[in-house]
Structure formats: structure tokens, C-alpha cells
Scaffold this motif. Structure first.
Motif, short mmCIF file in Angstrom:
data_model
loop_
_atom_site.label_atom_id
_atom_site.label_comp_id
_atom_site.label_asym_id
_atom_site.label_seq_id
_atom_site.Cartn_x
_atom_site.Cartn_y
_atom_site.Cartn_z
N ILE A 11 17.86 37.65 60.95
CA ILE A 11 16.51 38.59 60.53
C ILE A 11 16.70 39.53 59.41
N GLU A 12 15.86 39.93 58.46
CA GLU A 12 16.08 41.24 57.62
C GLU A 12 14.73 41.94 57.81
N ALA A 13 14.82 43.05 58.31
CA ALA A 13 13.83 44.05 58.62
C ALA A 13 13.49 44.59 57.27
N GLU A 14 12.42 44.48 56.92
CA GLU A 14 12.31 45.03 55.37
C GLU A 14 10.68 45.50 55.25
N ASP A 17 12.50 39.45 46.37
CA ASP A 17 13.16 40.39 47.53
C ASP A 17 14.35 41.04 46.74
N PHE A 18 14.10 42.46 47.06
CA PHE A 18 15.36 43.20 46.39
C PHE A 18 16.48 43.36 47.54
N TYR A 19 17.41 44.13 47.12
CA TYR A 19 18.69 44.60 47.82
C TYR A 19 18.84 45.92 47.79
N ALA A 20 17.83 46.96 48.46
CA ALA A 20 17.61 48.24 47.75
C ALA A 20 18.34 49.25 48.86
N SER A 21 19.05 48.86 49.97
CA SER A 21 19.78 49.73 51.09
C SER A 21 21.25 49.78 50.49
N GLU A 22 21.77 50.78 50.21
CA GLU A 22 23.20 51.06 49.94
C GLU A 22 24.06 50.88 51.16
N PRO A 57 18.29 47.72 40.57
CA PRO A 57 17.79 47.23 41.81
C PRO A 57 17.96 45.78 41.93
N VAL A 58 19.02 45.25 42.45
CA VAL A 58 19.28 43.94 42.67
C VAL A 58 18.48 43.02 43.43
N LEU A 99 4.10 39.67 45.76
CA LEU A 99 4.79 40.60 46.81
C LEU A 99 6.32 40.72 46.49
N PHE A 100 6.66 41.94 46.61
CA PHE A 100 8.22 42.27 46.54
C PHE A 100 8.61 43.13 47.65
N GLY A 101 9.80 42.44 48.21
CA GLY A 101 10.33 43.13 49.35
C GLY A 101 11.54 44.33 49.24
N SER A 102 11.55 44.84 49.84
CA SER A 102 12.69 46.14 49.87
C SER A 102 14.22 45.70 50.10
N GLY A 103 14.06 44.54 50.51
CA GLY A 103 15.58 43.93 51.11
C GLY A 103 15.84 44.68 52.47
N THR A 104 16.78 44.25 53.16
CA THR A 104 17.06 44.64 54.42
C THR A 104 17.43 46.29 54.65
N ILE A 105 16.46 46.90 55.30
CA ILE A 105 16.66 48.37 55.70
C ILE A 105 17.57 48.73 56.85
N SER A 106 18.86 49.51 56.26
CA SER A 106 19.78 49.73 57.31
C SER A 106 20.19 51.23 57.01
N GLY A 107 20.70 51.96 58.14
CA GLY A 107 20.86 53.20 57.94
C GLY A 107 22.45 53.32 58.03
#
Length: 396
Positions: free
Chosen positions: A186-189, A116-121, A146-147, A327-335
């Protein structure tokens, strides 16, 4: 135009055609493709047409299909579109359409490793501001790589699986406490599923992303924030994350996302050459987070800082291999805007600002969370990437 009733112009038109594994009473699980409100039973149809790939469609998981080469997968998709849009195809395929409501959908593939990544700034910055209000929101390495962290593939479950509240250690006033998590989140990814494997010692270049990734799934990386906060220093997430990760039962092939690729928001400073910053692209995917029937957030995947190809390139740059089903996840998606955060931690700003009609801070027993995803389709409309649902059960 497809001849399948109700499918034309829907979120599951022929420009989508996700794959899944389904069962019916007294029958073995096998591969199907969704079109409209139907599942097309692929194995007997492909066998009747003498397709070489038919054996991969008789399996109880997508793994054998995902491992097929790009040419075979493109041929399969072309054949599917043909049978679903022609009179001759209708004659052969119509008997193998099954209403979605008459099947049970399974975990679509055998999960290998999970990263699982941490890709959202925006997410990383929000978390930094919440936990380090007097320090730098982003740590020095964050904009250079990408952490990520290694998760637990054995606890990846299909959408609809109930989630048991985890037990664990939490920080106490004078000593650690043990008990059920009180900060369940939750973490929406977005998840990316590996099809074609790589060899140990090799690395996957960013431009080879499409040769190795079969498709995408919706993903909810359930998180016990109080357990995580106590354990993660100095080695990172462990039991606060490993109890459950939910994914959609439909896997959307990369070919269905051709119209969804978009420019990244911008990367500064410029990443190292192996991360291919000049060609990195993101995905324009809209996410909707629903809690107990109320939409509480709409995170935009287009706002992500690190691209999917950059995540895979970094994952393998040290020679780590990937296998079919990894499987690799994007990390939480946030705007950047209010209401676009993909976790309760952010939406409540560190458990201080209740949200929704029920005034939630963290998840309570009985709560149901549903994540929904849509993207631009090649036909001009939108396609659905399935949904991810889960209901919280009390701790044992």
C-alpha cells in the motif's frame, strides 16, 4: 448548531460538508453533500431555491461543479451552511436528507491525468536506506524539487472497489520470472483534485494553489514492489503502480481545511523562488492504516517535506496544463517515529520484520486495507476526510 440529527459535533458537522456522487435504486447519479450520517440531495433542493449552480449538481460527476469559480463555490457553501443551521432551511432541506446506508457512492469525479509525488523525506530516506544501504539515502535532486511520476488516470477507482493482484515480470536468480506479484503493498497518501484548469504554456504560481485545487481525497496508491523493482530503472515506476489507485468517495473542499494548515517541518537547502519557500505550508492531517481490522500505522501528513502548493507549482512550471479532474498524490506519508510509516515496505523494513497479529510482510489474497483521515475543523473539533478501502483478490 445544525439541526440534522446526530451531526453536531460529529466528524461530518457543517464545518466539513464534503461532496460526492450517489445513486439510489432506479435513479440517476447526482451530487450530494454529507452531513452526519446523511447525504443531502443537492440538485432538487438547489433547483427549488433557484440557485444558478443547480445544473452542476444534477451531473453524474463533480467535474462541472469543480470547474465553477471560487465565488460560486463559496456562495454554495454558505447556502449549504445556512440551510443546515436555520429553521427555514430545515423546512426546505429535511425532505432531501437520505441516510448514507441507503445510497451507493460512486467515483466522485472523472479523473483526467494522474501524477504521484514523493514528498515525504522520511519515506524517501527509508526507501533509500533499504535499497541503498551503502549509499546516500536521498539522491542529490530530492531536496531541490518535488520528485514525481505520471500515473494512469484510467485505473483510479472508488473506495470499496476490490483490487486484483497484478501479474508481471520480477527479478529472478538467472533470468526474469513472470507471475503474480509476491510483494503487494500500500501507499497511504493524500490526493489533490484540480477544479479550475490552466492553459498549455502557462504555469501556476504556488500562491495560486487555492484558485485551482478544488479539494482533497484520501488515496491509496497500490504498489507491486517486486514488479516495480525490476522495471523502474532507468525511467521509473510503470506496471508496478498502474494497475490500481483507490480514492475516497467524498471530496473535502479546501474551505473545510482552513484550520488544518500548518508550518512545514523545514526545508534545507532553501528551494528555488518559484517554489515559494517562504510561504509554503503543510496540512495537519492524521492518517490511520488498518489491515484486516487492526491498526498498523498512524502516518502524520504534517511531517511532509514538500507542500501541496509546491507540488502543483512544480507540476506546471514547464508549461504543462492541468484540467478539471486532474489528480495529484502526495506520495507515501511517513513520519519519523516507529509505526508512522505509510507502506508495508517500510513497516517491515524491506520485508524482513513481520507486523501485526498475522505476521504480515506483504499483502495476501483476501486482505482488506482501510485508510482513514481526520483534520482539525474550523468549529474546534475534527472532521473526517472519508476513508479508502480495498480488498485483495487473487490474480487471474
Amino acid at each position: 448548531m445544525t439541526w440534522v440529527p446526530g451531526a453536531a459535533g460529529s466528524l461530518y458537522d457543517v464545518d466539513n460538508l464534503p461532496y460526492g456522487v450517489f445513486t439510489r435504486p432506479s435513479e440517476e447519479p447526482r451530487v450530494g453533500a454529507r452531513v452526519g450520517e446523511f447525504v443531502l440531495d443537492l440538485a432538487p433542493l438547489a433547483a427549488a431555491d433557484l440557485l444558478e449552480i443547480a445544473h452542476a449538481l444534477e451531473q453524474p460527476s463533480l467535474n462541472r461543479l469543480m470547474a465553477c469559480g471560487l465565488e460560486q463555490l463559496a456562495d454554495l457553501r454558505g447556502w449549504l451552511i445556512d440551510v443546515l443551521t436555520t429553521d427555514a432551511g430545515r423546512d426546505s432541506a429535511e425532505p432531501f436528507l437520505v441516510p448514507v446506508g441507503e445510497v451507493a457512492l460512486q467515483l466522485p469525479f472523472e479523473v483526467g491525468d494522474y501524477v504521484d509525488f514523493y514528498a515525504s523525506e522520511h519515506h524517501a530516506t527509508n526507501v533509500g536506506r533499504i535499497f541503498r544501504p551503502d549509499g546516500d539515502a536521498l539522491l542529490p535532486n530530492w531536496k531541490h524539487l518535488p520528485v514525481g511520476y505520471h500515473g494512469r488516470g484510467g485505473t483510479v477507482v472508488a473506495s470499496g472497489t476490490a483490487i486484483r493482484r497484478p501479474l508481471g515480470q520480477r527479478r529472478g536468480a538467472d533470468a526474469p520470472e513472470f507471475g503474480p506479484s509476491t510483494r503487494l503493498d500500500i501507499e497511504a497518501e493524500l490526493g489533490f483534485v484540480v477544479g479550475h484548469p490552466s492553459a498549455l504554456g502557462d504555469r501556476i504560481a504556488a500562491e495560486d494553489f487555492g484558485a485551482h485545487v478544488f479539494g482533497v481525497v484520501g488515496l491509496n496508491d497500490w504498489s507491486a514492489r517486486d514488479i516495480q523493482a525490476w522495471e523502474y530503472v532507468p525511467l521509473g515506476p510503470f506496471l508496478g503502480k498502474s494497475f490500481a489507485t483507490s480514492i475516497s468517495t467524498w471530496v473535502t473542499p479546501l474551505a473545510a481545511l482552513d484550520a488544518a494548515w500548518t508550518a512545514l517541518p523545514g526545508q534545507d537547502p532553501k528551494p528555488l523562488p518559484y517554489l515559494a519557500p517562504d510561504s509554503a505550508r503543510g496540512l495537519d492531517i492524521a492518517v490511520e492504516v488498518e489491515l484486516n481490522g487492526e491498526v498498523i500505522a498512524r502516518p502524520p501528513y504534517a511531517a511532509m517535506y514538500w507542500s501541496p502548493a509546491q507540488m502543483l507549482a512544480h507540476l506546471t512550471v514547464n508549461g504543462a496544463s492541468v484540467r478539471t479532474g486532474d489528480l495529484f498524490g502526495s506520495g507515501t506519508i511517513s513520519g519519523a517515529e516507529p509505526g508512522t510509516q505509510g507502506s508495508l515496505l517500510e513497516l517491515t523494513w524491506g520485508w524482513h520484520e513481520p507486523i501485526g497479529r498475522d505476521g504480515r510482510l506483504a499483502l495476501e489474497d483476501g486482505d482488506t486495507v482501510i485508510l482513514r483521515y481526520t483534520a482539525p475543523g474550523t468549529g474546534g473539533g475534527r472532521i473526517a476526510l472519508g476513508e479508502v478501502s480495498g480488498r485483495i483478490l487473487p490474480a487471474h
